[in-house]
Design a protein around this motif. Structure first.
Motif, PDB file in Angstrom:
ATOM      1  N   ALA A 113      32.364  44.626  32.070  1.00 24.10           N
ATOM      2  CA  ALA A 113      33.773  44.960  31.704  1.00 24.10           C
ATOM      3  C   ALA A 113      34.695  43.962  32.366  1.00 24.10           C
ATOM      4  O   ALA A 113      35.885  44.340  31.931  1.00 24.10           O
ATOM      5  CB  ALA A 113      34.176  46.309  32.367  1.00 24.10           C
ATOM      6  N   GLU A 114      34.433  43.086  33.478  1.00 25.48           N
ATOM      7  CA  GLU A 114      35.295  42.285  33.850  1.00 25.48           C
ATOM      8  C   GLU A 114      35.231  40.888  33.615  1.00 25.48           C
ATOM      9  O   GLU A 114      36.053  40.016  34.038  1.00 25.48           O
ATOM     10  CB  GLU A 114      35.557  42.763  35.392  1.00 25.48           C
ATOM     11  CG  GLU A 114      35.964  44.172  35.390  1.00 25.48           C
ATOM     12  CD  GLU A 114      36.003  44.395  37.102  1.00 25.48           C
ATOM     13  OE1 GLU A 114      36.302  43.675  37.899  1.00 25.48           O
ATOM     14  OE2 GLU A 114      35.871  45.693  37.538  1.00 25.48           O
ATOM     15  N   ALA A 115      33.745  40.546  33.479  1.00 24.11           N
ATOM     16  CA  ALA A 115      33.557  39.237  33.266  1.00 24.11           C
ATOM     17  C   ALA A 115      34.386  38.326  32.454  1.00 24.11           C
ATOM     18  O   ALA A 115      34.545  36.996  32.806  1.00 24.11           O
ATOM     19  CB  ALA A 115      32.018  38.975  33.198  1.00 24.11           C
ATOM     20  N   ASP A 116      34.973  38.870  31.387  1.00 20.60           N
ATOM     21  CA  ASP A 116      35.730  37.965  30.442  1.00 20.60           C
ATOM     22  C   ASP A 116      37.110  38.173  30.814  1.00 20.60           C
ATOM     23  O   ASP A 116      38.106  37.712  29.938  1.00 20.60           O
ATOM     24  CB  ASP A 116      35.319  38.334  28.945  1.00 20.60           C
ATOM     25  CG  ASP A 116      33.895  38.095  28.668  1.00 20.60           C
ATOM     26  OD1 ASP A 116      33.707  36.898  28.971  1.00 20.60           O
ATOM     27  OD2 ASP A 116      33.358  38.653  27.717  1.00 20.60           O
ATOM     28  N   SER A 117      37.660  38.750  31.656  1.00 16.73           N
ATOM     29  CA  SER A 117      38.984  38.905  32.046  1.00 16.73           C
ATOM     30  C   SER A 117      39.424  37.563  32.421  1.00 16.73           C
ATOM     31  O   SER A 117      38.814  36.643  32.751  1.00 16.73           O
ATOM     32  CB  SER A 117      39.188  39.929  33.185  1.00 16.73           C
ATOM     33  OG  SER A 117      38.890  39.272  34.425  1.00 16.73           O
ATOM     34  N   PRO A 118      40.971  37.431  32.178  1.00 20.84           N
ATOM     35  CA  PRO A 118      41.604  36.033  32.361  1.00 20.84           C
ATOM     36  C   PRO A 118      41.440  35.853  34.076  1.00 20.84           C
ATOM     37  O   PRO A 118      41.425  34.505  34.318  1.00 20.84           O
ATOM     38  CB  PRO A 118      42.888  36.382  32.195  1.00 20.84           C
ATOM     39  CG  PRO A 118      43.086  37.469  31.324  1.00 20.84           C
ATOM     40  CD  PRO A 118      42.110  38.372  31.380  1.00 20.84           C
ATOM     41  N   GLN A 119      41.238  36.699  34.817  1.00 25.51           N
ATOM     42  CA  GLN A 119      41.150  36.486  36.572  1.00 25.51           C
ATOM     43  C   GLN A 119      39.393  35.699  36.703  1.00 25.51           C
ATOM     44  O   GLN A 119      39.611  34.819  37.412  1.00 25.51           O
ATOM     45  CB  GLN A 119      41.257  37.764  37.226  1.00 25.51           C
ATOM     46  CG  GLN A 119      40.926  37.690  38.739  1.00 25.51           C
ATOM     47  CD  GLN A 119      41.955  36.775  39.577  1.00 25.51           C
ATOM     48  OE1 GLN A 119      41.423  36.174  40.291  1.00 25.51           O
ATOM     49  NE2 GLN A 119      43.017  36.816  39.069  1.00 25.51           N
ATOM     50  N   LEU A 120      38.711  36.169  35.872  1.00 24.10           N
ATOM     51  CA  LEU A 120      37.432  35.902  36.027  1.00 24.10           C
ATOM     52  C   LEU A 120      36.781  34.889  35.287  1.00 24.10           C
ATOM     53  O   LEU A 120      35.813  34.209  35.640  1.00 24.10           O
ATOM     54  CB  LEU A 120      36.335  37.101  36.297  1.00 24.10           C
ATOM     55  CG  LEU A 120      36.281  37.867  37.541  1.00 24.10           C
ATOM     56  CD1 LEU A 120      35.865  39.391  37.495  1.00 24.10           C
ATOM     57  CD2 LEU A 120      35.711  37.313  38.592  1.00 24.10           C
ATOM     58  N   LYS A 121      37.159  34.873  33.933  1.00 28.60           N
ATOM     59  CA  LYS A 121      36.452  33.942  32.957  1.00 28.60           C
ATOM     60  C   LYS A 121      36.855  32.567  33.379  1.00 28.60           C
ATOM     61  O   LYS A 121      37.794  31.881  33.343  1.00 28.60           O
ATOM     62  CB  LYS A 121      37.077  34.120  31.690  1.00 28.60           C
ATOM     63  CG  LYS A 121      36.362  33.545  30.531  1.00 28.60           C
ATOM     64  CD  LYS A 121      36.756  33.878  29.079  1.00 28.60           C
ATOM     65  CE  LYS A 121      36.034  33.263  28.135  1.00 28.60           C
ATOM     66  NZ  LYS A 121      34.523  33.623  27.877  1.00 28.60           N
ATOM     67  N   GLY A 122      35.463  32.047  33.577  1.00 34.40           N
ATOM     68  CA  GLY A 122      35.708  30.639  33.657  1.00 34.40           C
ATOM     69  C   GLY A 122      36.017  30.164  35.414  1.00 34.40           C
ATOM     70  O   GLY A 122      35.972  29.002  35.877  1.00 34.40           O
ATOM     71  N   THR A 123      36.257  31.131  36.147  1.00 33.02           N
ATOM     72  CA  THR A 123      36.735  30.914  37.633  1.00 33.02           C
ATOM     73  C   THR A 123      35.480  30.484  38.482  1.00 33.02           C
ATOM     74  O   THR A 123      34.384  31.099  38.444  1.00 33.02           O
ATOM     75  CB  THR A 123      37.313  32.291  38.197  1.00 33.02           C
ATOM     76  OG1 THR A 123      38.324  32.451  37.519  1.00 33.02           O
ATOM     77  CG2 THR A 123      37.447  31.995  39.625  1.00 33.02           C
ATOM     78  N   PRO A 124      35.627  29.232  39.010  1.00 32.33           N
ATOM     79  CA  PRO A 124      34.370  28.945  39.858  1.00 32.33           C
ATOM     80  C   PRO A 124      33.895  29.621  40.975  1.00 32.33           C
ATOM     81  O   PRO A 124      34.931  29.976  41.872  1.00 32.33           O
ATOM     82  CB  PRO A 124      34.771  27.554  40.294  1.00 32.33           C
ATOM     83  CG  PRO A 124      36.435  27.586  40.405  1.00 32.33           C
ATOM     84  CD  PRO A 124      36.753  28.412  39.274  1.00 32.33           C
ATOM     85  N   ILE A 125      32.749  30.385  41.039  1.00 28.54           N
ATOM     86  CA  ILE A 125      32.430  31.188  42.289  1.00 28.54           C
ATOM     87  C   ILE A 125      31.647  30.272  43.216  1.00 28.54           C
ATOM     88  O   ILE A 125      30.537  29.628  42.757  1.00 28.54           O
ATOM     89  CB  ILE A 125      31.559  32.249  41.489  1.00 28.54           C
ATOM     90  CG1 ILE A 125      32.347  32.981  40.415  1.00 28.54           C
ATOM     91  CG2 ILE A 125      30.982  33.231  42.728  1.00 28.54           C
ATOM     92  CD1 ILE A 125      33.579  33.779  41.072  1.00 28.54           C
TER      93      ILE A 125
END
Length: 533
Positions: A113-125
């Protein structure tokens, strides 16, 4: 601007609160500086977010792209254990396959539910930590499904540290293969003691010989191995503790954590000691002696210390999650009982499994409590203090550079120096052996003092900026706008952005005159129009 002196604030506290904050005057600081450890994890909490506003606040934060100048960590919580250890205050649910299966399905939905949000999508972990509970209690299939979802849903950086917490009893080839084939490269084992009698007293399943055999098995794989030990266990003598330390040093693991036993009031261990079911635990003085004995032995053996309670024998151990989480990295959290912070908010998910499941089935983020993070600059200062003290020092010079109001912390640092907890060297206060044992209490107290100074500064600044305009600025406005009344000039000054007023409040008259003379004509005409001139 006049700010209340920290010493005045401290003097205004009751004797009891002052002692809790600053500790006690004693000739034996190692054993008696404080009555007990203040907290388990030091830090500050911001203003709470009302229950009815939590979902909106969380979703709003998700819609903002991540700050790529920060580092980012992922935390996933597995709230199951095969057995309940006597000392544990974190036990939530017995591990049952059908309950586990349902939980993992909901957990994967929360992630999706959150993986494709602007906050998380493409964010380097930078690192992933799967904690609990006992994450290794998951079946091989469920562990693989979770790890695959993490790999597919998030952008893990090259050499991302992926940690799985677990217990010795789960170290079997089928599970180990599932973990390592799906990205785990670091395993942290809660051994707590190698002593068979002590282990069985706590509710641990395996003997000393079995523990060492399974650690040897795990070491045969390409994975970083960490072992946790606890000091102060019921019936644990100094001799038994040091036997554990020597066994750990010889076991060839990559890293090790040494934790002080926390006895939760009213918990199973507290009741067992009270009822005589188990021998007494070491008191705070006994725990201090155990800490120092282990510290001195490991340093003597050349083991590298990453923090005051975490050690490494090889360079492959980085302890990234613990380091980044305490340094203020954004932490994205999923699962029952997980907690994280990003985008100016911090929160914890529901700890009760049925409530977590109900919230997930409704499609909601299963938030139990949430709050605003403290102001960014204050948060960074406190993160720096926490990180520095974890390594055994306070850099007073850096604090003063960050904000001059923090000069007043010298009152507290000098007090602790006089009490044998710190030594000062050119503006850097280093922990003594006694200070190292009490570092978590010192850390919590110091960040609370920083918060007090910050709030007092803000109050004084608000008072100054909301009606007490600097004389120099008022004089220049009077020359520029001779027909404007004093009240009108004050009103005009109030329309200058706060950040600019903060910069100007100590400016000379000549500097202000030049600034206004250089002001663009349109802006000056706008000011004159507002003044009615």
């Amino acid at each position: 601007m006049k700010v209340m002196k920290l010493e005045h604030y401290l003097q205004g506290l009751s004797a009891e609160k002052r002692t809790v904050l600053l500790g006690r005057e004693t000739a034996d600081p190692l054993h008696e500086a404080f009555a007990s450890k203040r907290v388990v994890h030091a830090g500050l909490m911001g203003a709470p977010i009302e229950r009815e506003e939590q979902q909106e606040a969380y979703q709003k934060a998700l819609q903002v792209p991540a700050n790529r100048n920060r580092q980012h960590a992922l935390y996933v919580h597995i709230p199951f254990c095969q057995t309940k250890c006597l000392y544990c205050g974190f036990y939530q649910n017995a591990s049952k396959q059908e309950v586990e299966d349902a939980y993992v399905k909901n957990l994967l939905k929360e992630i999706a539910a959150e993986a494709d949000s602007p906050q998380l999508k493409g964010t380097p972990i930078d690192c992933v930590f799967i904690g609990g509970g006992t994450p290794t209690s998951l079946s091989a299939d469920n562990a693989a499904a979770l790890l695959q979802a993490i790999q597919k849903s998030f952008t893990l950086v090259e050499n991302c540290e992926v940690t799985l917490e677990g217990r010795i009893h789960d170290l079997v080839p089928e599970k180990i293969h599932a973990w390592l084939e799906n990205g785990v490269n670091r395993i942290s084992l809660g051994v707590q003691s190698f002593d068979t009698i002590l282990r069985q007293r706590l509710g641990r399943l395996d003997t000393r010989e079995e523990v060492l055999r399974r650690i040897k098995l795990l070491k045969s794989y390409d994975v970083t191995v960490i072992v946790d030990l606890i000091y102060g266990l019921p019936g644990q003598t100094m001799e038994r503790w040091m036997a554990d330390i020597k066994t750990l040093a010889e076991a060839g693991v990559d890293g090790m954590d040494l934790y002080q036993l926390n006895i939760f009031p009213g918990g199973p261990l507290a009741r067992a000691v009270e009822n005589g079911a188990v021998p007494p635990c070491a008191d705070i003085a006994g725990q201090a002696d155990m800490y120092i004995a282990a510290r001195d032995y490991l340093l003597g053996e050349g083991v590298e210390r990453l923090s005051l309670c975490h050690w490494r024998r090889t360079k492959r151990e980085r302890s990234l999650y613990n380091s980044l989480a305490k340094a203020g990295a954004d932490v994205y959290a999923f699962g029952c009982g997980a907690g994280g912070h990003f985008g100016g908010i911090s929160w914890m998910n529901q700890r009760l499994l049925p409530t977590y499941q109900e919230e997930r089935e409704k499609g909601s983020k299963p938030i139990m409590m949430a709050g605003h993070q403290v102001e960014a600059q204050l948060g960074q200062i406190c993160d720096n203090i926490i990180c520095d003290l974890e390594k055994g020092f306070v850099d007073f010079r850096r604090l003063v550079i960050a904000d001059s109001c923090l000069e007043e912390l010298e009152t507290v640092l000098a007090l602790w120096q006089s009490r044998g907890l710190l030594v000062e060297d050119l503006g850097v206060y280093r922990l003594t052996k006694a200070g190292e044992f009490w570092y978590i209490s010192l850390t919590q107290s110091l960040v609370e003092c920083v918060q007090v100074l910050w709030e007092k500064k803000a109050e004084a600044l608000a008072e100054e900026l909301n009606g007490k305009v600097a004389d120099n600025l008022d004089e220049v406005l009077a020359e520029m706008l001779p027909e404007a009344t004093a009240a009108r000039r004050q009103e005009l000054a109030g329309e200058i952005p706060v950040a600019v007023r903060m910069m100007l409040r100590h400016s000379s008259k000549e500097a202000l005159q030049k600034m206004l003379a250089d002001m663009p004509q349109a802006m000056r005409e706008k000011m004159l129009a507002k003044a009615g001139v």
